[in-house]
Scaffold this active site. Structure first.
Site, mmCIF file in Angstrom:
data_model
loop_
_atom_site.group_PDB
_atom_site.id
_atom_site.type_symbol
_atom_site.label_atom_id
_atom_site.label_comp_id
_atom_site.label_asym_id
_atom_site.label_seq_id
_atom_site.Cartn_x
_atom_site.Cartn_y
_atom_site.Cartn_z
ATOM 1 N N TYR A 236 -18.456 15.777 -15.406
ATOM 2 C CA TYR A 236 -18.692 14.332 -15.450
ATOM 3 C C TYR A 236 -19.618 13.928 -14.297
ATOM 4 O O TYR A 236 -19.463 14.385 -13.167
ATOM 5 C CB TYR A 236 -17.350 13.604 -15.352
ATOM 6 C CG TYR A 236 -17.446 12.144 -14.978
ATOM 7 C CD1 TYR A 236 -18.236 11.262 -15.709
ATOM 8 C CD2 TYR A 236 -16.735 11.641 -13.893
ATOM 9 C CE1 TYR A 236 -18.331 9.928 -15.362
ATOM 10 C CE2 TYR A 236 -16.812 10.309 -13.543
ATOM 11 C CZ TYR A 236 -17.620 9.462 -14.278
ATOM 12 O OH TYR A 236 -17.714 8.142 -13.925
ATOM 13 N N ARG B 248 0.841 -1.201 0.000
ATOM 14 C CA ARG B 248 0.000 0.000 0.000
ATOM 15 C C ARG B 248 0.871 1.243 0.000
ATOM 16 O O ARG B 248 0.568 2.241 -0.656
ATOM 17 C CB ARG B 248 -0.944 0.007 1.216
ATOM 18 C CG ARG B 248 -1.672 1.340 1.371
ATOM 19 C CD ARG B 248 -2.745 1.319 2.453
ATOM 20 N NE ARG B 248 -2.369 0.604 3.646
ATOM 21 C CZ ARG B 248 -1.570 1.069 4.608
ATOM 22 N NH1 ARG B 248 -1.016 2.267 4.490
ATOM 23 N NH2 ARG B 248 -1.311 0.343 5.679
ATOM 24 N N ASP C 286 -8.859 18.095 -15.048
ATOM 25 C CA ASP C 286 -9.110 16.713 -15.430
ATOM 26 C C ASP C 286 -8.758 16.599 -16.913
ATOM 27 O O ASP C 286 -9.469 17.116 -17.780
ATOM 28 C CB ASP C 286 -10.573 16.356 -15.180
ATOM 29 C CG ASP C 286 -10.887 14.894 -15.472
ATOM 30 O OD1 ASP C 286 -10.153 14.280 -16.277
ATOM 31 O OD2 ASP C 286 -11.878 14.376 -14.921
ATOM 32 N N LYS D 296 -9.193 5.227 -19.071
ATOM 33 C CA LYS D 296 -9.604 5.678 -20.396
ATOM 34 C C LYS D 296 -8.432 5.618 -21.379
ATOM 35 O O LYS D 296 -7.890 4.547 -21.624
ATOM 36 C CB LYS D 296 -10.213 7.075 -20.282
ATOM 37 C CG LYS D 296 -11.252 7.214 -19.159
ATOM 38 C CD LYS D 296 -12.392 6.221 -19.229
ATOM 39 C CE LYS D 296 -13.570 6.575 -18.338
ATOM 40 N NZ LYS D 296 -13.346 6.523 -16.899
#
Length: 379
Positions: free
Chosen positions: A102, A49, A174, A199
């Site tokens: 979005y 982590r 973004d 994406k």
């Protein structure tokens, strides 16, 4: 020595593995690491982590591609957004967001962070004066998508950086729709870049992830602390898949853009299409700004069906090469109805999208096949 984008995509953070010379970074599929003595981890790795060599390779690569000093990757784009906002904001602070943001980002602001005490105001980000007017004394962040999802609005990043910095706020961009190949907001004055690496960066619709990149070392350290403390990191196999995808980002984006330009031209002449939203078209209101700050205009197109919502839904249902699915940026072409799919969370809000809107993620298939599919789908 200064390297070009494609060279960085293939080599940044990806030196041959030390022990074997493997030219592809290995998948370090481990949760923990042996230490040489108490408090003496090898190469600083203690627990995955907190740090993992495969994730580090991806983080270094993305920082190089965006021209940043620190890159951090996460389990999803929204995990990246949440970590960023809880790092730089406090309860009582305020954020300006796009008035066509979005749907997932809007849900995060309206349904999660507002309950935590973070206020927000939607504004037309294509108008710096409107953004300035939406700011308050507690505004900590101007949050920008450019192009926006799904209306393909364009923001002038340099102008908004000036607006943000006048009031000691951060400009967060973004950059998912453009990708670092087409646009580099940090060079234009942005403080942080956000990606859904699901994406275009991953590019193959087979892995979910997110990323943050900044040029500010101090902010990068804060974000790294919260990345570890909040724990929404991507696993090593996901990092490896994303890193594999990013190697071909440049060549894929060129084909996405080639195909999207042809599709946008076709749709702009079709009698059953009332409006095409694509910044590459000269009549798009953001065309000049996009031409100034982007290499090309991207692979995303939205259009409005002349027959209203029923016609828009029918086009989505009739498409065959364009797959009816959410998400975007993969090698395959996708079609969706934002009002009922990706942006359903904005229904009834000031960010509600038009019911006759169809969104296309134009893939890298043979473009004549895409045009033929749209022809039969439009009927």
């Amino acid at each position: 020595m200064t390297y070009g984008f494609e060279t960085l995509a293939i080599h940044a953070g990806q030196e041959p593995e030390r022990r074997t010379g493997a030219v592809v970074p290995p998948i370090f599929q481990t949760s923990t690491y042996a230490q040489d003595a108490v408090g003496a981890p090898r190469l600083g790795y203690e627990y995955s982590r907190s740090g993992n060599p495969t994730r580090d390779a991806l983080q270094e690569c993305l920082a190089a591609l965006e021209g940043g000093r620190r890159g951090l990757t996460f389990a999803s784009g929204l995990a990246a957004e949440d970590t960023l906002l809880r790092t730089v904001c406090r309860p009582g602070d305020h954020v300006v967001i796009p008035d066509d943001a979005y749907g997932g980002s809007y849900r995060l602001f309206a349904k999660v962070l507002e309950r935590w005490g973070l206020a927000y105001t939607p504004a037309r980000i294509s108008d710096p004066a409107a953004v300035r007017a939406a700011m308050t004394d507690r505004t900590r962040v101007i949050w920008v998508e450019t192009p926006t999802n799904p209306l393909l609005g364009i923001a002038d990043v340099a102008a908004l950086a000036g607006v943000a910095h006048e009031r000691d706020a951060l400009l967060v961009v973004d950059n998912t729709f453009a990708s670092p190949y087409l646009q580099q907001p940090l060079a234009l004055g942005a403080d942080v870049v956000v990606h859904s690496t699901t994406k275009y960066i991953g590019g193959h619709s087979d892995v979910v992830g997110g990323a943050l990149v900044t040029t500010d070392r101090s902010l990068g350290d804060e974000l790294a602390f919260h990345q570890n403390a909040m724990g929404a990191v991507n696993g090593p196999f996901d990092a490896w898949l994303t890193l594999r995808g990013v190697k071909t980002l440049g060549v894929r984006m060129d084909r996405h853009c080639d195909n999207a330009e042809r599709v946008a031209e076709y749709l702009s002449r079709h009698p059953k299409v009332s409006q095409v939203l694509y910044p590459g078209l000269p009549d798009h209101p953001g065309h000049e700004t996009a031409a100034k700050q982007m290499r090309r205009f991207g692979g995303m197109i939205s259009f409005r069906a002349a027959g209203g919502e029923a016609a828009a839904v029918e086009v989505c249902d009739r498409a065959r090469v364009f797959v009816l699915a959410e998400s975007l940026g993969g090698i395959e072409s996708l079609i969706e109805h934002p009002g009922r799919m990706t942006h359903a969370s904005a229904a009834g809000s000031p960010l509600e999208v038009p019911a006759d809107l169809v969104r296309l993620s134009v893939g890298i298939e043979t473009v004549d096949d895409l045009l033929a599919d749209l022809e039969q789908a439009l009927g």
